[in-house]
Design an enzyme around this catalytic site. Structure first.
Site, PDB file in Angstrom:
ATOM      1  CD  GLN A   5       7.423 -11.841  10.576  1.00 50.33           C
ATOM      2  OE1 GLN A   5       7.851 -11.381   9.835  1.00 50.33           O
ATOM      3  NE2 GLN A   5       6.402 -10.674  10.718  1.00 50.33           N
ATOM      4  CG  HIS A  16      -0.638   0.074   2.443  1.00 50.70           C
ATOM      5  ND1 HIS A  16       0.424   0.306   3.345  1.00 50.70           N
ATOM      6  CD2 HIS A  16      -0.549  -1.286   3.262  1.00 50.70           C
ATOM      7  CE1 HIS A  16       0.601   0.338   3.965  1.00 50.70           C
ATOM      8  NE2 HIS A  16       0.057  -0.928   4.604  1.00 50.70           N
ATOM      9  CG  HIS A  32       4.647  -2.155   1.653  1.00 47.52           C
ATOM     10  ND1 HIS A  32       3.158  -1.920   1.983  1.00 47.52           N
ATOM     11  CD2 HIS A  32       4.631  -2.199   2.627  1.00 47.52           C
ATOM     12  CE1 HIS A  32       3.060  -2.829   3.571  1.00 47.52           C
ATOM     13  NE2 HIS A  32       3.702  -3.112   2.829  1.00 47.52           N
TER      14      HIS A  32
HETATM   15  O1  PAF Z   1       7.190  -5.316   8.459  1.00 48.07           O
HETATM   16  C1  PAF Z   1       6.802  -6.803   7.522  1.00 48.07           C
HETATM   17  O2  PAF Z   1       6.373  -6.417   6.836  1.00 48.07           O
HETATM   18  C2  PAF Z   1       8.027  -7.419   8.445  1.00 48.07           C
HETATM   19  O3  PAF Z   1       7.765  -7.624   9.502  1.00 48.07           O
HETATM   20  C3  PAF Z   1       8.859  -7.840   7.880  1.00 48.07           C
HETATM   21  C4  PAF Z   1      10.128  -6.890   8.400  1.00 48.07           C
HETATM   22  C5  PAF Z   1       9.206  -7.339   6.039  1.00 48.07           C
HETATM   23  C6  PAF Z   1       9.937  -8.921   7.982  1.00 48.07           C
HETATM   24  O4  PAF Z   1       8.661 -10.234   7.314  1.00 48.07           O
END
Ligand code: PAF
Length: 280
Positions: free
Chosen positions: A61, A34, A37
C-alpha cells in the site's frame, strides 16, 4: 493472558477452537500504536467476546519506497500497550507469511471511490489496502472490524470491499482521535520535526474555519480560501483540499439537500504527509 501469533496456521487453530457463538472483533493496524488505535480496541472490546489486533506494515500500500522504509516500527511498546488494554490475540505476520506468491496487489473495482483524493495522489494505494485487508479478513474471519475516520476514504473502501467480496463483516467507523492541540493522531506524527509538529495544528484550525465558511459561502470560495491559507504558510504545503460527498467522495459541484459533505485535506509537513478531514 494475551496470545501473540506470527503464523496463520497457529492463529487459525486458536480461532477455530472457540465456540461458534463467540463474537470476534478485529482491529487491523500497521503498529506504531497510539491513543487513536487504542480507542478502536476499546470499541471492539465493548461489543465482542474476543478482540484480535493485527500488526503488519503492508508493503503493497506504499507508493514510495522511502515512506515504507521510514515507517515507524515499535513492536515492543505496541505489544505492551496491547497487553495493558486487554487485547486477547495479536497477529504479527511477516511479509512472506501474508504474501506467499510475492508482493503483488489484487486490482479492485470499488465503484470509483478509489480514484478520488488519496487514490489520485498515491498510485496503487487502495489496491494494496484492499488486498491486505481482504487477506486479513479471510484469516481472522471477524464479525466486526474497526477503522478510524481519519482515513475516511479507506473506511469507505473497506465498506465497498466487504460488499464486493460478499463478506459478512460489520465495518465500524470510529471518530478521529486528536492531540490536545487538535492535530489528528497518526503514527507519522512521531516523525515530524519540532518545527513541523508545532505548525501542524494549523491543519485542524483551517478545517474548522472552512466548516464555518461552508455555512454561508459556496464551495469554490471555501476552496480558494483554504488554498490561499496554505500558500501563505511557511512550513505546510497543501497537496489537496476537497469538499466531497461522503458517499461518492466526488468533489462537490452543487450542494444537494440530504447529502452529507466532508472537507478532506492532505498536507506535506516537510517530509511527512498528513491527512485530516471534517464533517461539514
Ligand atoms: O490504516 C491502516 O493502518 C492500514 O491501512 C491497514 C487498514 C491496517 C491496512 O494495512
Amino acid at each position: 493472558m494475551m496470545l501473540v501469533y506470527a503464523k496463520i496456521d497457529s492463529l487459525q487453530e486458536k480461532l477455530t477452537s472457540f465456540k461458534s457463538n463467540i463474537s470476534i472483533g478485529f482491529v487491523p493496524t500497521m503498529g506504531a500504536l497510539h491513543q487513536g488505535h487504542l480507542s478502536l480496541i476499546e470499541e471492539a472490546k465493548k461489543y465482542n467476546d474476543i478482540v484480535v489486533v493485527s500488526v503488519f506494515v503492508n508493503p503493497t500500500q506504499f507508493d514510495k519506497k522511502e515512506d515504507l522504509d521510514n515507517y515507524p516500527i515499535t513492536m515492543d511498546s505496541d505489544l505492551r500497550m496491547l497487553e495493558e488494554i486487554g487485547c486477547d490475540i495479536v497477529f504479527t505476520p511477516t511479509a512472506n507469511e501474508m504474501y506467499e506468491d510475492g508482493l503483488k496487489s489484487e486490482h479492485f473495482d470499488f465503484g470509483g471511490i478509489e480514484y478520488e483524493m488519496e487514490g489520485a495522489f498515491r498510485e496503487g494505494h487502495f489496491d494494496g489496502v484492499g488486498t491486505v485487508v481482504k487477506r486479513l479478513f479471510e484469516i481472522v474471519k471477524p464479525h466486526n472490524s474497526y477503522f478510524g475516520e481519519k482515513d475516511f476514504q479507506q473506511l469507505q473502501i473497506i465498506k465497498a470491499l466487504v460488499k464486493l467480496e460478499q463478506m459478512n463483516i460489520r465495518i465500524v467507523g470510529c471518530p478521529i482521535y486528536r492531540e490536545l492541540d487538535g492535530l489528528a493522531m497518526s503514527s507519522r506524527n512521531a516523525r515530524l520535526t519540532v518545527a513541523h509538529r508545532k505548525a501542524a495544528p494549523f491543519i485542524r484550525e483551517t478545517l474548522l474555519k472552512a466548516k464555518e465558511m461552508f455555512g454561508t459561502e459556496n464551495a469554490v470560495t471555501v476552496l480558494q480560501w483554504v488554498t490561499d491559507a496554505f500558500e501563505k504558510h511557511p512550513l505546510l504545503a497543501l497537496e489537496y483540499f476537497s469538499i466531497a460527498d461522503e458517499k461518492s467522495l466526488k468533489p462537490i459541484v452543487q450542494r444537494i439537500d440530504n447529502h452529507d459533505y466532508r472537507g478532506f485535506v492532505a498536507v506535506m509537513a516537510g517530509e511527512i504527509r498528513l491527512i485530516d478531514n471534517i464533517e461539514l
